[in-house]
Design a protein around this motif. Structure first.
Motif, PDB file in Angstrom:
ATOM      1  N   SER A  80       6.473   0.222  19.225  1.00  0.00           N
ATOM      2  CA  SER A  80       5.809   1.821  20.083  1.00  0.00           C
ATOM      3  C   SER A  80       6.539   2.757  19.201  1.00  0.00           C
ATOM      4  CB  SER A  80       6.978   1.598  20.975  1.00  0.00           C
ATOM      5  OG  SER A  80       6.201   3.216  21.541  1.00  0.00           O
ATOM      6  N   TYR A  81       5.223   3.146  18.222  1.00  0.00           N
ATOM      7  CA  TYR A  81       5.425   4.503  17.831  1.00  0.00           C
ATOM      8  C   TYR A  81       4.673   5.892  18.551  1.00  0.00           C
ATOM      9  CZ  TYR A  81       3.865   1.813  13.786  1.00  0.00           C
ATOM     10  OH  TYR A  81       4.221   1.077  12.286  1.00  0.00           O
ATOM     11  N   ALA A  82       4.944   4.947  19.887  1.00  0.00           N
ATOM     12  CA  ALA A  82       4.890   6.498  20.524  1.00  0.00           C
ATOM     13  C   ALA A  82       6.652   7.055  21.291  1.00  0.00           C
ATOM     14  CB  ALA A  82       4.917   6.213  22.322  1.00  0.00           C
ATOM     15  N   ILE A  83       7.594   6.014  21.100  1.00  0.00           N
ATOM     16  CA  ILE A  83       9.159   5.839  21.795  1.00  0.00           C
ATOM     17  C   ILE A  83       9.415   6.512  20.112  1.00  0.00           C
ATOM     18  CG2 ILE A  83      10.872   4.338  21.793  1.00  0.00           C
ATOM     19  CD1 ILE A  83       9.877   3.382  23.766  1.00  0.00           C
ATOM     20  N   HIS A  84       8.807   5.823  18.905  1.00  0.00           N
ATOM     21  CA  HIS A  84       9.462   6.682  17.153  1.00  0.00           C
ATOM     22  C   HIS A  84       9.423   7.873  17.376  1.00  0.00           C
ATOM     23  CE1 HIS A  84       9.333   7.128  12.998  1.00  0.00           C
ATOM     24  NE2 HIS A  84       8.110   7.893  13.344  1.00  0.00           N
ATOM     25  N   SER A  89      11.557  13.779  18.117  1.00  0.00           N
ATOM     26  CA  SER A  89      10.789  14.911  18.698  1.00  0.00           C
ATOM     27  C   SER A  89      11.863  15.767  19.404  1.00  0.00           C
ATOM     28  CB  SER A  89       9.740  14.917  19.999  1.00  0.00           C
ATOM     29  OG  SER A  89      10.252  14.070  20.614  1.00  0.00           O
ATOM     30  N   ILE A  90      12.931  14.986  19.747  1.00  0.00           N
ATOM     31  CA  ILE A  90      14.440  15.686  20.047  1.00  0.00           C
ATOM     32  C   ILE A  90      15.757  15.660  18.907  1.00  0.00           C
ATOM     33  CG2 ILE A  90      13.753  14.576  22.807  1.00  0.00           C
ATOM     34  CD1 ILE A  90      15.690  12.211  22.075  1.00  0.00           C
ATOM     35  N   LYS A  91      16.282  16.583  19.693  1.00  0.00           N
ATOM     36  CA  LYS A  91      18.013  16.648  18.649  1.00  0.00           C
ATOM     37  C   LYS A  91      19.022  16.340  18.886  1.00  0.00           C
ATOM     38  CE  LYS A  91      19.590  20.840  21.506  1.00  0.00           C
ATOM     39  NZ  LYS A  91      18.586  20.435  22.153  1.00  0.00           N
ATOM     40  N   THR A  92      19.358  15.670  19.935  1.00  0.00           N
ATOM     41  CA  THR A  92      19.792  14.303  20.032  1.00  0.00           C
ATOM     42  C   THR A  92      19.892  12.955  19.376  1.00  0.00           C
ATOM     43  OG1 THR A  92      19.355  14.969  22.699  1.00  0.00           O
ATOM     44  CG2 THR A  92      20.797  13.391  22.576  1.00  0.00           C
ATOM     45  N   LYS A  93      20.808  12.874  18.952  1.00  0.00           N
ATOM     46  CA  LYS A  93      21.634  11.802  18.287  1.00  0.00           C
ATOM     47  C   LYS A  93      21.125  10.435  18.862  1.00  0.00           C
ATOM     48  CE  LYS A  93      25.324  14.293  16.380  1.00  0.00           C
ATOM     49  NZ  LYS A  93      26.801  14.294  16.077  1.00  0.00           N
ATOM     50  N   VAL A  94      20.322   9.162  18.529  1.00  0.00           N
ATOM     51  CA  VAL A  94      19.680   8.659  19.342  1.00  0.00           C
ATOM     52  C   VAL A  94      20.408   7.490  18.448  1.00  0.00           C
ATOM     53  CG1 VAL A  94      17.692   6.776  20.008  1.00  0.00           C
ATOM     54  CG2 VAL A  94      17.934   9.587  20.144  1.00  0.00           C
ATOM     55  N   VAL A  95      21.077   6.634  18.715  1.00  0.00           N
ATOM     56  CA  VAL A  95      20.895   5.346  18.097  1.00  0.00           C
ATOM     57  C   VAL A  95      21.017   3.772  18.504  1.00  0.00           C
ATOM     58  CG1 VAL A  95      22.736   3.625  17.191  1.00  0.00           C
ATOM     59  CG2 VAL A  95      23.303   6.154  17.497  1.00  0.00           C
ATOM     60  N   GLU A  96      19.869   3.110  17.722  1.00  0.00           N
ATOM     61  CA  GLU A  96      19.945   1.774  18.496  1.00  0.00           C
ATOM     62  C   GLU A  96      20.672   0.640  17.856  1.00  0.00           C
ATOM     63  OE1 GLU A  96      15.630   1.231  16.803  1.00  0.00           O
ATOM     64  OE2 GLU A  96      16.133  -0.777  17.002  1.00  0.00           O
ATOM     65  N   VAL A  97      20.044   0.112  19.318  1.00  0.00           N
ATOM     66  CA  VAL A  97      21.268  -1.263  19.574  1.00  0.00           C
ATOM     67  C   VAL A  97      20.236  -2.486  20.236  1.00  0.00           C
ATOM     68  CG1 VAL A  97      23.267   0.075  19.922  1.00  0.00           C
ATOM     69  CG2 VAL A  97      22.120  -1.217  21.885  1.00  0.00           C
ATOM     70  N   HIS A  98      20.968  -4.117  19.823  1.00  0.00           N
ATOM     71  CA  HIS A  98      19.867  -4.752  20.182  1.00  0.00           C
ATOM     72  C   HIS A  98      21.173  -5.750  20.185  1.00  0.00           C
ATOM     73  CE1 HIS A  98      16.455  -3.323  19.218  1.00  0.00           C
ATOM     74  NE2 HIS A  98      16.043  -3.055  18.169  1.00  0.00           N
ATOM     75  N   GLN A 110      11.876  -8.661  13.612  1.00  0.00           N
ATOM     76  CA  GLN A 110      12.742  -8.233  12.751  1.00  0.00           C
ATOM     77  C   GLN A 110      12.457  -7.092  12.527  1.00  0.00           C
ATOM     78  OE1 GLN A 110      12.863 -11.227   9.403  1.00  0.00           O
ATOM     79  NE2 GLN A 110      12.872 -12.715  10.993  1.00  0.00           N
ATOM     80  N   LYS A 111      11.767  -6.931  12.603  1.00  0.00           N
ATOM     81  CA  LYS A 111      10.543  -5.111  12.265  1.00  0.00           C
ATOM     82  C   LYS A 111      11.201  -3.961  13.069  1.00  0.00           C
ATOM     83  CE  LYS A 111       7.715  -2.156  10.085  1.00  0.00           C
ATOM     84  NZ  LYS A 111       8.523  -1.516   9.165  1.00  0.00           N
ATOM     85  N   SER A 112      11.202  -3.437  13.188  1.00  0.00           N
ATOM     86  CA  SER A 112      12.027  -1.970  14.194  1.00  0.00           C
ATOM     87  C   SER A 112      11.549  -0.755  13.609  1.00  0.00           C
ATOM     88  CB  SER A 112      12.729  -1.668  14.612  1.00  0.00           C
ATOM     89  OG  SER A 112      12.990  -0.610  15.137  1.00  0.00           O
ATOM     90  N   VAL A 113       9.905  -0.594  14.724  1.00  0.00           N
ATOM     91  CA  VAL A 113       9.165   0.804  14.046  1.00  0.00           C
ATOM     92  C   VAL A 113      10.199   2.283  14.913  1.00  0.00           C
ATOM     93  CG1 VAL A 113       6.723   0.244  13.939  1.00  0.00           C
ATOM     94  CG2 VAL A 113       7.904   0.929  16.158  1.00  0.00           C
ATOM     95  N   THR A 114      11.039   1.563  16.132  1.00  0.00           N
ATOM     96  CA  THR A 114      12.133   2.914  16.021  1.00  0.00           C
ATOM     97  C   THR A 114      13.000   3.423  15.995  1.00  0.00           C
ATOM     98  OG1 THR A 114      12.761   0.931  17.813  1.00  0.00           O
ATOM     99  CG2 THR A 114      11.121   2.600  18.142  1.00  0.00           C
ATOM    100  N   ALA A 115      13.938   2.672  14.634  1.00  0.00           N
ATOM    101  CA  ALA A 115      15.038   3.080  13.845  1.00  0.00           C
ATOM    102  C   ALA A 115      14.596   3.991  13.172  1.00  0.00           C
ATOM    103  CB  ALA A 115      15.183   0.762  13.240  1.00  0.00           C
ATOM    104  N   ALA A 116      13.552   3.950  12.188  1.00  0.00           N
ATOM    105  CA  ALA A 116      13.669   4.684  11.846  1.00  0.00           C
ATOM    106  C   ALA A 116      14.250   6.124  12.039  1.00  0.00           C
ATOM    107  CB  ALA A 116      12.180   4.716  10.777  1.00  0.00           C
ATOM    108  N   SER A 117      13.709   6.861  13.575  1.00  0.00           N
ATOM    109  CA  SER A 117      13.861   7.480  13.921  1.00  0.00           C
ATOM    110  C   SER A 117      14.835   8.153  14.305  1.00  0.00           C
ATOM    111  CB  SER A 117      13.073   8.452  15.142  1.00  0.00           C
ATOM    112  OG  SER A 117      12.797   7.007  15.580  1.00  0.00           O
ATOM    113  N   CYS A 118      16.195   7.090  14.410  1.00  0.00           N
ATOM    114  CA  CYS A 118      17.512   7.013  15.068  1.00  0.00           C
ATOM    115  C   CYS A 118      18.373   7.646  13.384  1.00  0.00           C
ATOM    116  CB  CYS A 118      17.189   6.037  15.767  1.00  0.00           C
ATOM    117  SG  CYS A 118      16.611   5.143  16.670  1.00  0.00           S
ATOM    118  N   ILE A 119      19.566   7.437  13.594  1.00  0.00           N
ATOM    119  CA  ILE A 119      20.794   7.950  13.029  1.00  0.00           C
ATOM    120  C   ILE A 119      21.303   6.534  12.168  1.00  0.00           C
ATOM    121  CG2 ILE A 119      21.241  10.053  14.169  1.00  0.00           C
ATOM    122  CD1 ILE A 119      24.010   8.839  15.101  1.00  0.00           C
ATOM    123  N   GLY A 120      20.760   5.408  13.366  1.00  0.00           N
ATOM    124  CA  GLY A 120      21.337   3.899  12.803  1.00  0.00           C
ATOM    125  C   GLY A 120      20.512   3.178  13.633  1.00  0.00           C
TER     126      GLY A 120
END
Length: 142
Positions: A80-84, A89-98, A110-120
């Motif tokens: 989901s490049y849309a979620i990425h 597009s937001i200033k709020t800090k985001v952490v991806e978890v699994h 094993q590939k996350s397209v969304t993690a690169a837009s998160c702080i971790g």
């Protein structure tokens, strides 16, 4: 401090779906675990959707209403490049978890397209990963 925990597709089936991977506890159990861990410390809200657009709308809302986002995008993680873009597009800090360790699973997971837009990203620690994610937001400084 106000945090939103966003869970993506199929996480409403926790406790029923692949218990050998995700365990026997439910989404409600997860929410209660998080509430108990942070009671009286911070305000935590929860959102789950199987729909990409609803998750994007919640991320947009989070920009104005929350200090941080912990997100488990589920299968959207992998394409989901849309979620990425919504996270970027937001200033709020985001952490991806699994819940599971995505790096020990099928190659496509094993590939996350969304993690690169998160702080971790945190994966493989079960429900505790959400606690780690919230603590990361609370302790992260840019």
């Amino acid at each position: 401090m106000k945090i939103i925990v966003i869970n993506g597709p199929n996480l409403n089936l926790l406790g029923k779906r692949e218990p050998t991977v995700y365990g026997n506890n439910t989404l409600e159990d997860l929410e209660n675990y998080i509430k108990n861990e942070f009671k009286e410390k911070i305000d935590v809200e929860f959102f789950q959707s199987n729909y990409e657009g609803a998750i994007i709308d919640m991320l947009h809302r989070a920009n104005d209403e929350f200090d941080g986002v912990v997100i488990n995008p589920g299968a959207f993680t992998h394409y989901s490049y849309a979620i990425h873009d919504a996270i970027r597009s937001i200033k709020t800090k985001v952490v991806e978890v699994h819940i599971s360790n995505i790096h020990q699973r099928e190659e496509f997971r094993q590939k996350s397209v969304t993690a690169a837009s998160c702080i971790g990203q945190i994966s493989g620690f079960g429900f505790y990963g959400y606690i780690l994610g919230i603590n990361a937001i609370l302790n992260f400084s840019e």
